[in-house]
Design a protein around this motif. Structure first.
Motif, PDB file in Angstrom:
ATOM      1  N   GLY A  53     -46.768  48.927  41.396  1.00  0.00           N
ATOM      2  CA  GLY A  53     -45.657  49.862  41.459  1.00  0.00           C
ATOM      3  C   GLY A  53     -45.461  50.700  40.213  1.00  0.00           C
ATOM      4  O   GLY A  53     -45.026  51.847  40.286  1.00  0.00           O
ATOM      5  N   GLN A  54     -45.800  50.146  39.051  1.00  0.00           N
ATOM      6  CA  GLN A  54     -45.580  50.887  37.811  1.00  0.00           C
ATOM      7  C   GLN A  54     -46.506  52.096  37.680  1.00  0.00           C
ATOM      8  O   GLN A  54     -46.277  52.967  36.865  1.00  0.00           O
ATOM      9  CB  GLN A  54     -45.692  49.989  36.577  1.00  0.00           C
ATOM     10  N   HIS A  55     -47.548  52.176  38.500  1.00  0.00           N
ATOM     11  CA  HIS A  55     -48.479  53.301  38.436  1.00  0.00           C
ATOM     12  C   HIS A  55     -48.085  54.455  39.354  1.00  0.00           C
ATOM     13  O   HIS A  55     -48.722  55.506  39.334  1.00  0.00           O
ATOM     14  CB  HIS A  55     -49.899  52.843  38.765  1.00  0.00           C
ATOM     15  N   PHE A  56     -47.047  54.264  40.163  1.00  0.00           N
ATOM     16  CA  PHE A  56     -46.599  55.316  41.065  1.00  0.00           C
ATOM     17  C   PHE A  56     -45.749  56.328  40.290  1.00  0.00           C
ATOM     18  O   PHE A  56     -44.911  55.961  39.479  1.00  0.00           O
ATOM     19  CB  PHE A  56     -45.781  54.732  42.214  1.00  0.00           C
ATOM     20  N   SER A  57     -45.962  57.587  40.582  1.00  0.00           N
ATOM     21  CA  SER A  57     -45.244  58.665  39.909  1.00  0.00           C
ATOM     22  C   SER A  57     -44.087  59.154  40.779  1.00  0.00           C
ATOM     23  O   SER A  57     -44.233  59.291  42.000  1.00  0.00           O
ATOM     24  CB  SER A  57     -46.211  59.826  39.651  1.00  0.00           C
ATOM     25  N   LYS A  58     -42.968  59.451  40.155  1.00  0.00           N
ATOM     26  CA  LYS A  58     -41.820  59.957  40.912  1.00  0.00           C
ATOM     27  C   LYS A  58     -42.050  61.388  41.390  1.00  0.00           C
ATOM     28  O   LYS A  58     -41.352  61.873  42.278  1.00  0.00           O
ATOM     29  CB  LYS A  58     -40.552  59.879  40.069  1.00  0.00           C
ATOM     30  N   ASP A  59     -43.035  62.063  40.833  1.00  0.00           N
ATOM     31  CA  ASP A  59     -43.316  63.449  41.194  1.00  0.00           C
ATOM     32  C   ASP A  59     -44.164  63.584  42.454  1.00  0.00           C
ATOM     33  O   ASP A  59     -44.408  64.687  42.918  1.00  0.00           O
ATOM     34  CB  ASP A  59     -44.020  64.160  40.030  1.00  0.00           C
ATOM     35  N   ALA A  71     -44.699  45.033  42.998  1.00  0.00           N
ATOM     36  CA  ALA A  71     -43.649  45.477  42.071  1.00  0.00           C
ATOM     37  C   ALA A  71     -43.197  46.916  42.303  1.00  0.00           C
ATOM     38  O   ALA A  71     -43.244  47.745  41.409  1.00  0.00           O
ATOM     39  CB  ALA A  71     -44.101  45.276  40.632  1.00  0.00           C
ATOM     40  N   ILE A  72     -42.707  47.195  43.510  1.00  0.00           N
ATOM     41  CA  ILE A  72     -42.236  48.559  43.773  1.00  0.00           C
ATOM     42  C   ILE A  72     -40.970  48.893  42.987  1.00  0.00           C
ATOM     43  O   ILE A  72     -40.581  50.050  42.916  1.00  0.00           O
ATOM     44  CB  ILE A  72     -42.034  48.828  45.281  1.00  0.00           C
TER      45      ILE A  72
END
Length: 163
Positions: A2-8, A50-51
């Motif tokens: 989850g920590q690698h997902f971008s909010k953009d 870990a979303i």
């Protein structure tokens, strides 16, 4: 992770980018996975850990229902998502919590097997296992074990301090 997902990016844009596959969209991705599962006569798993971490956690709240809906149309694909319990209510929308088709489990870590888990971690990290009783519940937490072993490895003696 989850920590690698971008909010953009949308959840699907993140997945396609992070997997580095040549898929143009989620349908192509899911169809391909489903065909693999059908050929193997087994479910292919999508696992997202870990979303609640990283800057995309707000996206999950808004897009999780649609994401699950996309995946559920493919019988040879299974989906497993993890979230730390303290973030569950703020990230998981009500309609998912109430969906009877979704199975929710609480992972107990190494509860009841703390000493065996610590021994395995110590063996892996070439550390001497502690001789004191493991009274703290944190020893049942896999992340705690990893962090404490990393810390002990950095000490001169490479042994767990008493107490």
């Amino acid at each position: 992770m989850g920590q690698h997902f971008s909010k953009d990016k949308t959840i699907w844009e993140n997945i396609l980018k992070l997997t580095e596959l040549a898929c143009q969209n989620s349908t192509e991705f899911l169809s391909g996975l489903n065909k693999i599962g059908e050929q193997l006569n087994s479910r292919v798993l999508i696992l997202i850990d870990a979303i609640n971490e990283g800057d995309a956690k707000e996206r999950w709240r808004n897009e999780l229902s649609g994401f699950i809906g996309d995946v559920e149309h493919y019988p040879f694909i299974g989906l497993s998502i993890s979230i730390r319990s303290t973030y569950f209510d703020s990230v998981v929308p009500k309609q998912i919590k109430e969906n009877s088709k979704i199975t929710m489990l609480t992972h107990e870590g190494f509860k009841g097997n703390e000493y065996n888990a610590l021994k395995l971690f110590c063996d892996f990290h070439n550390l001497k296992a502690p001789t004191f009783p493991l009274l703290s519940p944190e020893f049942g937490n896999p992340l705690f074990l990893q962090l404490i072993c990393d810390a002990v490895k950095k000490t001169k003696e490479k042994v767990f301090p008493q107490g």
